[in-house]
Design a protein around this motif. Structure first.
Motif, PDB file in Angstrom:
ATOM      1  N   PRO A  66    -105.048 -28.349  57.239  1.00 35.94           N
ATOM      2  CA  PRO A  66    -104.892 -29.184  56.040  1.00 35.94           C
ATOM      3  C   PRO A  66    -105.057 -30.664  56.363  1.00 35.94           C
ATOM      4  CG  PRO A  66    -102.738 -28.626  56.893  1.00 35.94           C
ATOM      5  CD  PRO A  66    -103.741 -27.944  57.800  1.00 35.94           C
ATOM      6  N   LEU A  67    -106.150 -31.001  57.050  1.00 31.25           N
ATOM      7  CA  LEU A  67    -106.398 -32.360  57.522  1.00 31.25           C
ATOM      8  C   LEU A  67    -107.830 -32.753  57.214  1.00 31.25           C
ATOM      9  CD1 LEU A  67    -104.808 -31.963  61.082  1.00 31.25           C
ATOM     10  CD2 LEU A  67    -103.725 -33.029  59.102  1.00 31.25           C
ATOM     11  N   GLY A  68    -108.038 -34.046  57.032  1.00 34.65           N
ATOM     12  CA  GLY A  68    -109.367 -34.547  56.779  1.00 34.65           C
ATOM     13  C   GLY A  68    -110.199 -34.648  58.050  1.00 34.65           C
ATOM     14  N   ASP A  69    -111.494 -34.877  57.874  1.00 34.06           N
ATOM     15  CA  ASP A  69    -112.389 -35.063  59.006  1.00 34.06           C
ATOM     16  C   ASP A  69    -111.933 -36.261  59.837  1.00 34.06           C
ATOM     17  OD1 ASP A  69    -113.750 -33.058  57.749  1.00 34.06           O
ATOM     18  OD2 ASP A  69    -115.536 -34.244  57.293  1.00 34.06           O
ATOM     19  N   GLY A  70    -111.910 -36.089  61.161  1.00 33.81           N
ATOM     20  CA  GLY A  70    -111.573 -37.196  62.048  1.00 33.81           C
ATOM     21  C   GLY A  70    -110.139 -37.665  61.946  1.00 33.81           C
ATOM     22  N   ALA A  71    -109.231 -36.786  61.560  1.00 38.36           N
ATOM     23  CA  ALA A  71    -107.831 -37.195  61.337  1.00 38.36           C
ATOM     24  C   ALA A  71    -107.014 -37.292  62.619  1.00 38.36           C
ATOM     25  CB  ALA A  71    -107.151 -36.212  60.381  1.00 38.36           C
ATOM     26  N   ALA A  72    -107.487 -36.717  63.716  1.00 41.58           N
ATOM     27  CA  ALA A  72    -106.687 -36.665  64.943  1.00 41.58           C
ATOM     28  C   ALA A  72    -107.539 -37.038  66.151  1.00 41.58           C
ATOM     29  CB  ALA A  72    -106.092 -35.281  65.134  1.00 41.58           C
ATOM     30  N   SER A  73    -106.866 -37.564  67.163  1.00 46.74           N
ATOM     31  CA  SER A  73    -107.515 -37.796  68.458  1.00 46.74           C
ATOM     32  C   SER A  73    -107.187 -36.695  69.452  1.00 46.74           C
ATOM     33  CB  SER A  73    -107.076 -39.148  69.031  1.00 46.74           C
ATOM     34  OG  SER A  73    -107.550 -40.210  68.231  1.00 46.74           O
ATOM     35  N   LEU A  74    -106.043 -36.038  69.243  1.00 52.13           N
ATOM     36  CA  LEU A  74    -105.623 -34.920  70.083  1.00 52.13           C
ATOM     37  C   LEU A  74    -105.059 -33.824  69.198  1.00 52.13           C
ATOM     38  CD1 LEU A  74    -104.765 -33.557  72.818  1.00 52.13           C
ATOM     39  CD2 LEU A  74    -102.629 -34.861  72.637  1.00 52.13           C
ATOM     40  N   VAL A  75    -105.546 -32.595  69.396  1.00 50.30           N
ATOM     41  CA  VAL A  75    -104.963 -31.406  68.777  1.00 50.30           C
ATOM     42  C   VAL A  75    -104.422 -30.538  69.899  1.00 50.30           C
ATOM     43  CG1 VAL A  75    -105.423 -29.265  67.518  1.00 50.30           C
ATOM     44  CG2 VAL A  75    -106.422 -31.422  66.724  1.00 50.30           C
ATOM     45  N   ARG A 112     -92.869 -39.294  72.333  1.00 50.73           N
ATOM     46  CA  ARG A 112     -93.774 -40.218  72.997  1.00 50.73           C
ATOM     47  C   ARG A 112     -94.702 -40.942  72.037  1.00 50.73           C
ATOM     48  NH1 ARG A 112     -92.337 -36.099  76.161  1.00 50.73           N
ATOM     49  NH2 ARG A 112     -92.385 -36.300  78.453  1.00 50.73           N
ATOM     50  N   ARG A 113     -94.961 -40.354  70.859  1.00 52.04           N
ATOM     51  CA  ARG A 113     -95.902 -40.921  69.891  1.00 52.04           C
ATOM     52  C   ARG A 113     -95.315 -40.881  68.487  1.00 52.04           C
ATOM     53  NH1 ARG A 113    -101.207 -41.112  72.029  1.00 52.04           N
ATOM     54  NH2 ARG A 113    -100.895 -41.534  74.255  1.00 52.04           N
ATOM     55  N   ASP A 114     -95.610 -41.881  67.705  1.00 51.43           N
ATOM     56  CA  ASP A 114     -95.205 -41.896  66.301  1.00 51.43           C
ATOM     57  C   ASP A 114     -96.220 -41.118  65.464  1.00 51.43           C
ATOM     58  OD1 ASP A 114     -93.001 -43.505  66.847  1.00 51.43           O
ATOM     59  OD2 ASP A 114     -94.150 -45.356  66.562  1.00 51.43           O
ATOM     60  N   GLY A 115     -95.733 -40.581  64.348  1.00 49.24           N
ATOM     61  CA  GLY A 115     -96.623 -39.997  63.358  1.00 49.24           C
ATOM     62  C   GLY A 115     -97.269 -38.679  63.745  1.00 49.24           C
ATOM     63  N   VAL A 116     -96.610 -37.899  64.600  1.00 49.30           N
ATOM     64  CA  VAL A 116     -97.157 -36.598  64.978  1.00 49.30           C
ATOM     65  C   VAL A 116     -97.157 -35.668  63.763  1.00 49.30           C
ATOM     66  CG1 VAL A 116     -96.792 -34.540  66.400  1.00 49.30           C
ATOM     67  CG2 VAL A 116     -96.498 -36.823  67.391  1.00 49.30           C
ATOM     68  N   VAL A 117     -98.265 -34.966  63.563  1.00 43.26           N
ATOM     69  CA  VAL A 117     -98.405 -33.993  62.479  1.00 43.26           C
ATOM     70  C   VAL A 117     -98.305 -32.601  63.077  1.00 43.26           C
ATOM     71  CG1 VAL A 117     -99.967 -33.054  60.727  1.00 43.26           C
ATOM     72  CG2 VAL A 117     -99.822 -35.539  61.084  1.00 43.26           C
ATOM     73  N   SER A 146    -112.370 -23.335  67.012  1.00 42.26           N
ATOM     74  CA  SER A 146    -113.037 -24.417  67.745  1.00 42.26           C
ATOM     75  C   SER A 146    -113.782 -25.330  66.785  1.00 42.26           C
ATOM     76  CB  SER A 146    -114.010 -23.833  68.780  1.00 42.26           C
ATOM     77  OG  SER A 146    -113.330 -23.057  69.746  1.00 42.26           O
ATOM     78  N   ALA A 147    -114.506 -24.750  65.837  1.00 42.66           N
ATOM     79  CA  ALA A 147    -115.261 -25.552  64.874  1.00 42.66           C
ATOM     80  C   ALA A 147    -114.343 -26.356  63.968  1.00 42.66           C
ATOM     81  CB  ALA A 147    -116.162 -24.641  64.043  1.00 42.66           C
ATOM     82  N   GLU A 148    -113.230 -25.740  63.524  1.00 40.09           N
ATOM     83  CA  GLU A 148    -112.317 -26.429  62.613  1.00 40.09           C
ATOM     84  C   GLU A 148    -111.576 -27.562  63.326  1.00 40.09           C
ATOM     85  OE1 GLU A 148    -109.979 -26.818  58.892  1.00 40.09           O
ATOM     86  OE2 GLU A 148    -112.036 -26.701  59.641  1.00 40.09           O
ATOM     87  N   ILE A 149    -111.160 -27.325  64.555  1.00 42.65           N
ATOM     88  CA  ILE A 149    -110.481 -28.385  65.305  1.00 42.65           C
ATOM     89  C   ILE A 149    -111.449 -29.518  65.616  1.00 42.65           C
ATOM     90  CG2 ILE A 149    -109.392 -28.915  67.523  1.00 42.65           C
ATOM     91  CD1 ILE A 149    -108.084 -26.104  67.326  1.00 42.65           C
ATOM     92  N   ALA A 150    -112.680 -29.192  65.958  1.00 46.07           N
ATOM     93  CA  ALA A 150    -113.685 -30.238  66.188  1.00 46.07           C
ATOM     94  C   ALA A 150    -113.897 -31.081  64.933  1.00 46.07           C
ATOM     95  CB  ALA A 150    -115.001 -29.612  66.642  1.00 46.07           C
ATOM     96  N   ARG A 151    -113.794 -30.445  63.755  1.00 45.24           N
ATOM     97  CA  ARG A 151    -113.967 -31.183  62.497  1.00 45.24           C
ATOM     98  C   ARG A 151    -112.900 -32.262  62.324  1.00 45.24           C
ATOM     99  NH1 ARG A 151    -111.591 -31.384  57.744  1.00 45.24           N
ATOM    100  NH2 ARG A 151    -110.196 -29.610  58.173  1.00 45.24           N
ATOM    101  N   VAL A 152    -111.657 -31.943  62.697  1.00 44.22           N
ATOM    102  CA  VAL A 152    -110.570 -32.894  62.442  1.00 44.22           C
ATOM    103  C   VAL A 152    -110.386 -33.884  63.598  1.00 44.22           C
ATOM    104  CG1 VAL A 152    -109.393 -31.212  60.992  1.00 44.22           C
ATOM    105  CG2 VAL A 152    -108.699 -31.466  63.379  1.00 44.22           C
ATOM    106  N   LEU A 153    -111.120 -33.688  64.688  1.00 39.64           N
ATOM    107  CA  LEU A 153    -111.025 -34.621  65.802  1.00 39.64           C
ATOM    108  C   LEU A 153    -112.003 -35.772  65.641  1.00 39.64           C
ATOM    109  CD1 LEU A 153    -110.676 -32.300  68.941  1.00 39.64           C
ATOM    110  CD2 LEU A 153    -108.974 -33.934  68.095  1.00 39.64           C
ATOM    111  N   ARG A 154    -111.535 -36.971  65.949  1.00 32.62           N
ATOM    112  CA  ARG A 154    -112.419 -38.126  66.047  1.00 32.62           C
ATOM    113  C   ARG A 154    -112.880 -38.256  67.500  1.00 32.62           C
ATOM    114  NH1 ARG A 154    -107.913 -42.651  64.612  1.00 32.62           N
ATOM    115  NH2 ARG A 154    -107.801 -41.228  62.829  1.00 32.62           N
ATOM    116  N   ARG A 155    -114.007 -38.849  67.712  1.00 32.56           N
ATOM    117  CA  ARG A 155    -114.512 -39.020  69.084  1.00 32.56           C
ATOM    118  C   ARG A 155    -114.003 -40.326  69.682  1.00 32.56           C
ATOM    119  NH1 ARG A 155    -118.536 -35.472  70.496  1.00 32.56           N
ATOM    120  NH2 ARG A 155    -119.249 -34.111  68.800  1.00 32.56           N
TER     121      ARG A 155
END
Length: 244
Positions: free
Chosen positions: A91-100, A57-62, A115-124
């Motif tokens: 192994p992802l930068g800050d704000g690297a994903a919109s959905l984990v 459904r989406r391109d570029g899934v990590v 929870s803290a680590e996933i929040a780090r890599v999520l963008r708002r």
């Protein structure tokens, strides 16, 4: 990593896992993605059961998976960027994903750290999606199958997750829930492979494991229809947590 560590035991049965574990209903995958425009990362991806559906459904899934045996199969999926890592150490930068997303995996994590680590890599706005497939205990044959397996799914959290939902720490808020009932149609050999992929079967001594698999085969042959198919009823529980 050792074979008797249940959370990291699946690589010893990666082929059986990939062959036999059920997929996830389209309704669930679409619901997790609804309203998400940016990059998607699947954590604890295993052999790619959910990852494959997301990538369709989406391109570029990590994909992120700690077990090298599982990751070897995951890495064969075209178009997937796979990495070693865990929910507590992505192994992802800050704000690297919109959905984990995490499927069949959140019950293994350290919830505050993950929870803290996933929040780090999520963008708002960002979302955490958690999914579990459960065999339906409303079917008496499934109850007998579970007894033959002799283990407890989701490290004993099945009833808590079904009844109260999974816990996620700050900065995630309340969850939304979706439950979908469906059937996975397999054959007897695949049912045995499904049993062989359970962590509590993998870590047993060989003679005990063979006893379990023999009992599962007998049940499968009892259940099989004239065409050899076994209809295994599932309920898929999905949860969406948004950043607050």
């Amino acid at each position: 990593m050792t074979p008797d560590d249940p959370a990291l035991s699946f690589g010893a049965a990666a082929d059986a896992y990939d062959r036999a574990r059920p997929p996830y209903p389209d309704e669930v995958v679409d619901w997790l993605l609804d309203g998400v425009d940016g990059p998607v990362t699947d954590v604890g991806a295993g052999t790619g059961k959910l990852t494959t559906a997301l990538a369709a459904r989406r391109d570029g899934v990590v994909a992120v998976e700690p077990d090298p045996g599982m990751r070897a199969i995951l890495g064969q999926i075209p178009g997937i960027d796979s990495h070693g890592g865990s929910a507590e150490n992505l192994p992802l930068g800050d704000g690297a994903a919109s959905l984990v997303t995490m499927a069949q995996a959140w019950h293994w994590v350290d919830v505050p750290r993950a929870s803290a680590e996933i929040a780090r890599v999520l963008r708002r706005p960002g979302r955490l999606g958690l999914v579990w497939n459960y065999r339906s205990s409303a079917d008496a044959w499934v109850v007998r199958l579970s007894a033959a397996l002799g283990g407890v799914d989701s490290t004993g959290l099945m009833h808590e997750i079904r009844g109260h939902g999974p816990a996620a720490a700050s900065p995630f808020g309340a969850y939304e829930r979706l439950v979908v009932a469906w059937e996975h149609v397999i054959d007897v050999d695949t049912l045995v492979a499904l049993a062989a992929s359970r962590s509590y079967v993998i870590v047993r001594p060989p003679h005990e494991r063979e006893h379990v698999l023999s009992a599962v085969r007998e049940l499968g042959e009892e259940r099989a229809g004239a065409d050899g198919s076994v209809r295994l009823p599932y309920e898929t529980y999905a949860f969406r947590f948004d950043l607050v």
